[in-house]
Enzyme design. Sequence first.
Site, short mmCIF file in Angstrom:
data_model
loop_
_atom_site.label_atom_id
_atom_site.label_comp_id
_atom_site.label_asym_id
_atom_site.label_seq_id
_atom_site.Cartn_x
_atom_site.Cartn_y
_atom_site.Cartn_z
N ASP A 140 -0.19 -13.72 10.05
CA ASP A 140 -0.76 -12.39 10.26
C ASP A 140 -2.01 -12.22 9.41
OD1 ASP A 140 -1.10 -9.80 11.19
OD2 ASP A 140 0.30 -8.92 9.77
N ASP A 283 -1.08 -2.68 0.69
CA ASP A 283 -1.04 -2.87 2.13
C ASP A 283 0.22 -2.29 2.74
OD1 ASP A 283 -2.16 -4.30 4.58
OD2 ASP A 283 -0.12 -5.08 4.48
N GLU A 325 -3.69 1.54 1.60
CA GLU A 325 -4.00 1.19 2.98
C GLU A 325 -3.01 1.95 3.85
OE1 GLU A 325 -3.72 -0.98 6.81
OE2 GLU A 325 -2.16 -0.95 5.29
#
Length: 646
Positions: A140, A283, A325
Site C-alpha cells: 500500500d 496516518d 492525517e
Amino acid sequence: MAGGVPEELEDRARGVLAGLPGRDVDLFVARLRRWWHDLAEGLRGPYGDRHDLARWLERITVVLAERYRERAEELKLLDLERSLRPDWFQDPAMVGYVCYADRFAGTLAGVGERLDYLGELGVRYLHLMPLLAPREGDSDGGYAVADYRAVDPRLGTMDDLERLCGLARSRGMSVCVDLVLNHCAAEHPWALRARAGDSDHEAMFWVFPDRELPDAYERTLPEVFPDFAPGNFSLLPETGKWVWTTFNTFQWDLNWSNPKVFLEMTDVLLNLANRGIEVLRLDAVAFIWKRLGTSCQNQPEVHELLQALRACARIVAPAVVFKAEAIVSPAELAAYLGVGRHHGRISDLAYHNSLMVQFWSALATRDARLATLVLGRLPTKPASTAWATYLRCHDDIGWAILDQDAAELGWSGFAHRRFLADFYAGRFPGSFARGEVFQDNPTTGDRRTSGTLASLAGLEDALAAGDPDLVDMAVRRVLLGHALIFGYDGVPLLYMGDELGLLNDHRYLDDPARAADNRWLHRPAMDWELAGRRATQGTIEQRIFSGLAALAEARRRTPQLHAATPVEVVNLQQPQLFVFMRRHPLGPLVAVHNVTEQPQHVSPMALYLVGHDHPVDRLTGAPARVDHGGVVLDPYQAVWLTVPDR
C-alpha cells in the site's frame, strides 16, 4: 502529589534517570508535571473504566523516562529552543516538500545530496513518504509497516535516517515521516505472534472467532478500497478466525482499546523522535477507535488518545510536532487541531483537505461560490496550530462535497461530485484535465480521481495539442493554486515534481505489483534531467520552478501569513473570485484569486478592506494594477494586497 503526578511515579522516573545531570532530571520532571493532566485525562476515557489505569500510567512513565535518558544532547538543545519559540512551524518562512525518498533520489543518502535543490525552493520542512520497513510485495505504498524500528533496506538504515535528519537540521530543515497508527502489516512481529496463538499479541488486534460481530460492524462501515479490497474483515485460513482489515487484507487494524497498543506505539513514536524526526504524520488516525453501529471514524476516543500521545511527546521531545492525517468531512476537520475541551491539545498540524477540494472545484466550474461558502463557515482553528495546505499528494482526490452545501447554491451534491470526477478524468466536454477515475463505487456513487497536478491543470492536454496559449493557461492554473496554498492559513506543501510540472506517468502499468492501483499515475520518479532545465529561461520547468521559488520568498517576507493570523473568507459577490483576508497588527492582507481564464475587475470593496486606494501586491512587491477604483486581475492571477510599506 506534585503537580498532579503521584509522588511514587515521580520518584520512579528520577530512579530511571539516575546518573544524568541534575538539571536534565529536573527538566524532565517539570515537563512530566506540566503535561501530566493531558496524559492522564486523555487515557481516562478510553481505558479508565476497564483497565487498571494507575498501573498503565506507571508503565508509560517508565517508558517516557527511558526514552528521555537516550535523547541526544543536540536534540535536547533543540527541545529548549522550540520551547522558547513554540510557533516555529507557524512562521511564514515554512515551506514544505513531500516526496518518496526512492523516487526522489534513490536512497536516504541520495536525498541528503539533493538538499541544495530543495533550498532553492525555500523548503524548510521535508516530508519523506513511508520509509519504515514495509512488507514484501504490495505494501500500500509503504503504509503496511512490518517493522517500526527499521528503515526500508532499499533506502538505507536507521543510522542513515538519523544522519539525514542531522544534515537537514543543519540547513534549517525539519524532517517529517509517517507513523501509521491504525494498522501494521500482517507480517509485523506482533501479527506473527498473534497468528501463532499468543493471546497477548492477538489482543493487540481485532480478531473474531466467527462472522457474527464482523457482520454487525459491517452494516455501518464504509469501504475504503471497494475495487480491490472489498469489506473490512479478512479470514485467517490457519485459524479460521477473522481479523479487522480496514484498508487491505495484509494491513491488520490495531486494537487501541487495549492500552498495550498505546504503550507500544508511544515507544515507537519516541524512538523516531530520538532519531531526529521533528514532524510525525499520524496516518489513518481517524480510524483508530471502533464502535459498533458507527462508521468507526472520528470517534471521541480518537481525540482523547491523540491528546495523550501529544502529552508523551511534550514530556520527552517537545521539539516534535504532530500532523494529523485525517481526510474527513469539512465539519469534522477542525477537531483534529483541537476544539472544545481539546482546544489546542491534539495535533499541531492537520491536512486542509477541504481547501484542496474546493480549489479543484472552483477551477472546473470557474465559480468560487462553493469555496467561499464552505471555507467561510469552517470553525476557527486554535491560534497555536497550523493547517497543512496542499493541492496534490500521493493519494487520490476524494470529492468531499456535502449535499447540504451544494444545495445552498441550488446544486445537487451527487451531480456535482460526479461532474468533478468526469471533468478531471477528461470525460466532460471542454475539460482541460487528464486524470483517471479511482475506486468507482456504483453502490454509493463515490468516484475519486488520480493524476498529477500539472496533468489535472491542463498541461498534458495543452502539450499534446501543441498550443502555446493553452500551455500558458495551464501554467497559470498551477501557479494560481500554489498562490492559494502559500497564502492561506498554514504550511504549504509542495508535492514532488509539481515544481517542474511533471505529467502523469503510465509506466506503473508495466509493474504487476502496481498495475491495479492507478494512484501510481501521480507518483512518477523524479526527472533530474528535466530538473536541470529549471535554469533555462523560457522553459515550462523554469517558469513553474522560479514561480514557486518567488512565492516562497514573497511568503517569507509577509508577516501577515504567520499561521496564528486567522483567515477570514470574504464574499465580494463575484463568483469568479475567491477572496480571503488576514488581519494583522501591521495591517491586513487581502488575497484575491481569479479562477477563470478571463480578466477580472475586482470590486472596490477589496480596496476598502485593505484600507488603501493603491495597495502593494506582496507577490510581486510592486503596486497592484488599479483601474476605475478596483484592482484588475489577469486570467488565473492571484494578488496579496497590503498597504505600502512605510
